[in-house]
Design an enzyme around this catalytic site. Structure first.
Site, PDB file in Angstrom:
ATOM      1  N   ASP A   1      64.366  78.456  42.724  1.00 40.76           N
ATOM      2  CA  ASP A   1      65.493  77.125  43.298  1.00 40.76           C
ATOM      3  C   ASP A   1      65.934  78.009  43.391  1.00 40.76           C
ATOM      4  O   ASP A   1      66.776  77.432  44.182  1.00 40.76           O
ATOM      5  CB  ASP A   1      66.779  76.575  42.149  1.00 40.76           C
ATOM      6  N   GLY A   2      66.816  79.326  43.198  1.00 43.51           N
ATOM      7  CA  GLY A   2      67.405  79.476  44.517  1.00 43.51           C
ATOM      8  C   GLY A   2      67.380  79.683  45.898  1.00 43.51           C
ATOM      9  O   GLY A   2      67.711  80.177  46.405  1.00 43.51           O
TER      10      GLY A   2
ATOM     11  N   ASP B   1      87.491  76.580  30.395  1.00 43.42           N
ATOM     12  CA  ASP B   1      87.655  78.016  30.722  1.00 43.42           C
ATOM     13  C   ASP B   1      87.092  77.522  32.247  1.00 43.42           C
ATOM     14  O   ASP B   1      87.187  78.337  32.816  1.00 43.42           O
ATOM     15  CB  ASP B   1      85.982  78.187  30.215  1.00 43.42           C
TER      16      ASP B   1
ATOM     17  N   ASN C   1      74.434  72.365  44.523  1.00 44.22           N
ATOM     18  CA  ASN C   1      74.160  72.050  43.224  1.00 44.22           C
ATOM     19  C   ASN C   1      75.059  72.167  42.674  1.00 44.22           C
ATOM     20  O   ASN C   1      75.908  70.481  42.169  1.00 44.22           O
ATOM     21  CB  ASN C   1      73.393  73.890  42.703  1.00 44.22           C
ATOM     22  N   GLU C   2      76.395  72.433  42.269  1.00 42.74           N
ATOM     23  CA  GLU C   2      77.927  72.265  42.380  1.00 42.74           C
ATOM     24  C   GLU C   2      78.758  73.336  42.833  1.00 42.74           C
ATOM     25  O   GLU C   2      78.910  74.122  42.891  1.00 42.74           O
ATOM     26  CB  GLU C   2      77.738  73.117  40.745  1.00 42.74           C
TER      27      GLU C   2
ATOM     28  N   THR D   1      71.123  69.329  36.217  1.00 46.36           N
ATOM     29  CA  THR D   1      70.026  70.022  35.827  1.00 46.36           C
ATOM     30  C   THR D   1      70.300  71.013  35.670  1.00 46.36           C
ATOM     31  O   THR D   1      69.382  72.091  34.654  1.00 46.36           O
ATOM     32  CB  THR D   1      68.585  69.251  36.166  1.00 46.36           C
ATOM     33  N   ALA D   2      71.342  71.666  36.086  1.00 45.03           N
ATOM     34  CA  ALA D   2      71.675  73.231  36.304  1.00 45.03           C
ATOM     35  C   ALA D   2      72.840  73.954  35.702  1.00 45.03           C
ATOM     36  O   ALA D   2      72.448  73.877  34.232  1.00 45.03           O
ATOM     37  CB  ALA D   2      71.671  73.782  37.687  1.00 45.03           C
ATOM     38  N   TYR D   3      73.843  74.558  35.679  1.00 46.93           N
ATOM     39  CA  TYR D   3      75.195  75.015  34.642  1.00 46.93           C
ATOM     40  C   TYR D   3      75.547  73.363  34.128  1.00 46.93           C
ATOM     41  O   TYR D   3      75.494  73.664  32.713  1.00 46.93           O
ATOM     42  CB  TYR D   3      76.213  75.394  36.161  1.00 46.93           C
TER      43      TYR D   3
END
Length: 449
Positions: free
Chosen positions: A185-186, A315, A285-286, A326-328
């Site tokens: 994915d990277g 945090d 992504n984010e 669907t990631a972090y």
């Protein structure tokens, strides 16, 4: 590159019933009556893109989804005011097909670096693109500096035909027709970062560790690449975030007698606006705002369209696209959103309040994040895990939906590919099946275990 989309003209002619208003986007599926709505289904339609059992015809749905339309009327006198700055319409995922206005001639191959297992697939793909498809192949300069490629004499003739570039130095945004990623994915996230404007179609091969965003297998790459070049493919438009970081000018530090330093007072007449530093990013992504190395809680204010909606103490906070859900964000407890859903997700990271749950806001709103006046420490921000930097008092991060999505090519279609990734990569809802009752025990009471 164009994307075939069903045209949605509004037919303002009256239906056989003169009191009924027809919308041709529904293909006669629905009609609005000025007195009362008339809803009728000629036949049932499944949201699945798979053919029905026993069906020999290819399944393809050509109608649009029933969503808010700027020209839809509500009752006899109400309608939605048309907005010329509308970003997107609700699109049926099954109708999103790739179309080339001209045959693609140049391709960017993005390869995961420092991975010896990808050298052979990389060589095979590039040789095929150059010799069989007669395409111009671009690669990053550091990819060809791999010792294994440098020492390969059999690859020397092909290596001379490459066009190379350097990240942050060379602009190739107007020279690439197609992107092919080899890795995880990277590689897709990296390809997205290279294009801060319009992004060419991306074909991603799963040769990494997870591969949620890389649906293609490399075993049959020749036929798959040929189909894409011929325009026989479905695409999913993955929305991105346009992020603008504005940093206030910092007073120059001057030394004092004990060897330490302190901030001097601003010079009289200093134009603060002129001294602001602004940076802009396109994020797939984010955007992650966290407390960094500090032991204190992060304390940031979140504004939506200029209104303070909450203060995040914990945090940090994640602002993600549906692709990034669907990631972090998923690891932090957020829901998973299909890429076709126009939305922005806000997810706290270990919040200090147990009632602070992730929320989804409409795509197109503008979020602004700043340090709270009471914050004990600075915050840190990163964009798809890159370009990490410190945010101080007075700095701001503005986030909204970008008008430049990333068109990701599908193996089957946007719906099937997404659920296949959920099953294969995230093992979504995987459990041992419940055993059925023996026939003689059917109908008997008791606990269900």
């Amino acid at each position: 590159m164009e994307m075939e989309q069903e045209k949605m003209p509004v037919n303002k002619e009256m239906c056989p019933d003169s009191a009924t208003y027809c919308c041709s986007a529904c293909h006669g599926d629905e009609a609005w009556s000025y007195g009362h709505p008339i809803r009728g289904r000629a036949k049932s339609r499944s949201l699945s893109a798979s053919p029905a059992p026993g069906s020999t015809k290819e399944f393809r749905r050509t109608r649009s989804l029933h969503g808010p339309c700027p020209v839809t009327t509500f009752g006899p006198k109400a309608c939605v005011l048309q907005n010329p700055q509308t970003i997107m319409h609700i699109q049926d995922p099954a109708s999103q097909r790739l179309a080339w206005s001209k045959s693609p001639k140049s391709v960017l191959v993005v390869k995961k670096v420092r991975d010896a297992s990808l050298l052979q697939p990389f060589k095979e793909l590039c040789t095929y693109l150059m010799e069989e498809s007669n395409m111009v192949v671009y690669v990053e300069k550091k990819v060809l500096e791999d010792p294994a490629i440098v020492s390969d004499e059999n690859f020397g003739a092909v290596k001379k035909k490459f066009c190379t570039f350097r990240e942050d130095y060379d602009d190739i945004s107007n020279q690439i027709d197609l992107i092919i990623c080899l890795g995880g994915d990277g590689t897709l996230l990296y390809a997205s970062s290279l294009f801060q404007g319009s992004v060419p179609p991306v074909m991603a091969f799963h040769l990494g560790s997870l591969g949620f965003l890389t649906p293609f297998n490399f075993e049959d790459f020749q036929s798959q690449v040929t189909q894409v070049i011929e325009g026989n493919a479905a695409v999913v438009l993955r929305s991105r975030l346009k992020v603008r970081v504005v940093k206030e000018p910092r007073a120059r530090k001057v030394p004092i007698h004990n060897g330490l330093s302190e901030n001097s007072t601003p010079t009289a007449g200093l134009d603060a606006e002129a001294g602001q530093q602004a940076m802009q990013y396109q994020v797939l992504n984010e955007v992650v705002i966290d407390r960094g190395p500090s032991s204190y809680l992060s304390n940031v204010d979140v504004y939506l369209d200029g209104h303070l909606i909450t203060t995040v103490q914990g945090d940090g906070v994640i602002v993600s696209t549906p692709t990034g859900s669907t990631a972090y964000a998923a690891a932090a407890g957020a829901s998973m959103i299909h890429p076709n859903v126009p939305a922005i997700m806000i997810t706290p990271i270990c919040p200090h309040s147990l009632s602070f749950r992730p929320i989804v806001v409409p795509a197109g709103v503008e979020l602004k994040i700043m340090l709270s006046p009471e914050a004990r420490n600075t915050a840190w921000v990163s964009f798809d895990g890159r370009k990490r930097q410190e945010i101080r008092h007075g700095d701001s991060i503005s986030i909204t939906t970008s008008c430049y999505p990333l068109p990701s090519i599908c193996v089957q279609d946007p719906v099937s590919d997404w659920f296949e990734s959920l099953a294969q990569c995230l093992h979504w809802n995987v459990r041992k099946k419940q055993a059925h009752f023996p026939e003689e025990e059917e109908g008997e009471g008791g606990c269900v275990g």
